[in-house]
Design an enzyme around this catalytic site. Sequence first.
Site, PDB file in Angstrom:
ATOM      1  N   ASP A  57     -15.367 -27.267 -26.073  1.00  9.77           N
ATOM      2  CA  ASP A  57     -14.015 -27.598 -26.500  1.00  9.77           C
ATOM      3  C   ASP A  57     -14.060 -28.409 -27.793  1.00  9.77           C
ATOM      4  O   ASP A  57     -14.895 -29.308 -27.944  1.00  9.77           O
ATOM      5  CB  ASP A  57     -13.345 -28.409 -25.388  1.00  9.77           C
ATOM      6  CG  ASP A  57     -11.929 -28.799 -25.708  1.00  9.77           C
ATOM      7  OD1 ASP A  57     -11.096 -27.893 -25.881  1.00  9.77           O
ATOM      8  OD2 ASP A  57     -11.656 -30.012 -25.783  1.00  9.77           O
ATOM      9  N   GLU A  67     -15.516 -23.588 -29.715  1.00  8.37           N
ATOM     10  CA  GLU A  67     -14.145 -23.564 -30.212  1.00  8.37           C
ATOM     11  C   GLU A  67     -14.229 -24.250 -31.575  1.00  8.37           C
ATOM     12  O   GLU A  67     -14.347 -25.481 -31.643  1.00  8.37           O
ATOM     13  CB  GLU A  67     -13.198 -24.323 -29.278  1.00  8.37           C
ATOM     14  CG  GLU A  67     -11.753 -24.276 -29.761  1.00  8.37           C
ATOM     15  CD  GLU A  67     -10.821 -25.149 -28.934  1.00  8.37           C
ATOM     16  OE1 GLU A  67      -9.655 -24.757 -28.759  1.00  8.37           O
ATOM     17  OE2 GLU A  67     -11.245 -26.226 -28.469  1.00  8.37           O
TER      18      GLU A  67
END
Length: 658
Positions: free
Chosen positions: A336, A371
């Site tokens: 993330d 990401e």
Amino acid sequence: MTQLAIGEATPHGATYDGHGVNFTLFSAHAERVELCVFDSRGNERRYDLPGRRGDVWHGYLAGARPGLRYGYRVHGPWQPVQGHRFNPAKLLLDPYARRVEGELKDHPLLHGGHDEPDYRDNAAVAPKSVVISDHYDWEDDAAPRTPWGKTVIYEAHVKGLTYLHPELPQEIRGTYKALGHPVMVAYFKQLGITALELLPVAQFASEPRLQRMGLTNYWGYNPMAMFALHPAWASSPEMALDEFRDAVKALHRAGIEVILDIVLNHSAELDLDGPTFSLRGIDNRSYYWIRDDGDYHNWTGCGNTLNLSHPGVVEYACECLRYWVETCHVDGFRFDLASVMGRTPTFRQDAPLFAAIKACPVLSTVKLIAEPWDIGEGGYQVGNFPPPFAEWNDHFRDAARRFWLPRNLTTGEFACRFAASSDVFKRNGRAPGASVNLLTAHDGFTLRDCVCFNQKHNEANGEENRDGTNSNYSDNNGKEGLGGPLDLMERRRDSIHALLATLLLSQGTPMLLAGDEHGHSQHGNNNAYCQDNALTWLDWQQANRGLTTFTAALIRLRQQIPALTGNSWWEEGDGNVRWLNKNAQPLSADEWQNGPKLMQILLSDRFLIAINATLEVTDIVLPEGEWRAVPPFAGEDNPVITAVWQGPAHGLCVFQRG
């Protein structure tokens, strides 16, 4: 129990050896560290950690056993401007805790102080670390190690995936156990996915703001204990680790990989008004990026940012990842806000954490997916991650939606994204699999909502619809909401089919959001992070079976096309791809840039994707030869076509040469 022996500086965390427990804690700036252990009545006993090697404090407690509850009190300076916030009144979680008892509640005693320390003791309400034994019989478990070229990822939430599944035993719905149940394994195999990517399973907390609103953090991107499984999805907290490993073992036996979404960019301590329960009190200056005024750099939007260039924090991150691979046999990670991993503080491909991962024989061989952005300056880094990282490709997501829904997108731009975005990823020896193609993810509209809503509808999140992106590239086809007349519903169906075919038949690594193959809707909520309810849970009884069958057939078709499974870049004349216009001629320069959205893509010289993304029925002349539509585009009457396909508006069909 006796006083602490000096013990060893490794391994990190609390380690049971059959006779006692060795405790270690990293803190470069502490002056004294107390180990605090608790009996069954909550009575606390404190021991100074007697050993220190470098920045690691350590001690050994003879006679201690698994199940022991413990925490730390760390002494040192209170100098907020310098980044030091030591406060021994606050009991702190072990960053390496394998299990945690208690939740992180919105309680005033958990705050360590802002400008001045809060000297109220918090032990009565603080979550506590628990010693475990992580022995487990893996039997003959083996990692599937699916090649990137054959990988199809399925992104899912542990609870939401199975909580409403009627064929699962009631008591295991929404749990780790359900993931490995034969019903789910059979479904994954029938669908054809090769990797299950789970939203965060490390223990997380609900932000105080959400707790005050009566909401919870559903997605899990607010990490509390990075080595501990979230206990709510187990039959009991002490069984979480084994039940998760049982699921991994069952999935591996079916040839399905398990990828974890992991949050290394921030912690649930949030900003300076957030709770102090671990890293802030252990060594705030080392663990976080600190501004000159003593506040945090907030490159995550969550109040703080982990300093993953500090040697001690790099070691912490790598040991966390190795724990999940070695102890839980996971096959990879999705990171993330991964640009934080490369901050020094500017982003660098040779950042310390990247270098450590590349040099690690364990971590360098599993699937790593970034990401590739954060919200700080210079945070957008799509295409810039070093090998062996793959990356979420938002260029593909936006281009696919703009091409079909309909927006202004050239044929050339669409083709570039269809070909694994070589302009972005063909560098540093990376292969097409580095482009993780997606239409949707947990964050944003579901696929069905992309064709039913023009605007987000996030009122239930309690932020007056201000949260969530406004750049959705969606098209409600003339009516906002799920219902509508038959012709509208058919247009929506055709758009969904075209988008799924674009995703699953393009070069790169496809990622499918769980529920998109069912027609799942979140009723226009494109930021359902706090919706632990029927809005996000998959309704298996209402699933669109025809769409599921269509999706599975696309995945099977994908695995038959060498140009897609070979994971090598397409070169002109190599037989992998030819780009043709509606007359089966090579696209001209003008057609690439200004032509109508009509094209044919010939893959491996025998699979033809005919595309009509216009609003009109259009005849498309097929290349020479005999062509037959293939599932899921073939009907019961499937004649050989030798000349022309009458392409419906928003239509796509795949043919195979006879």
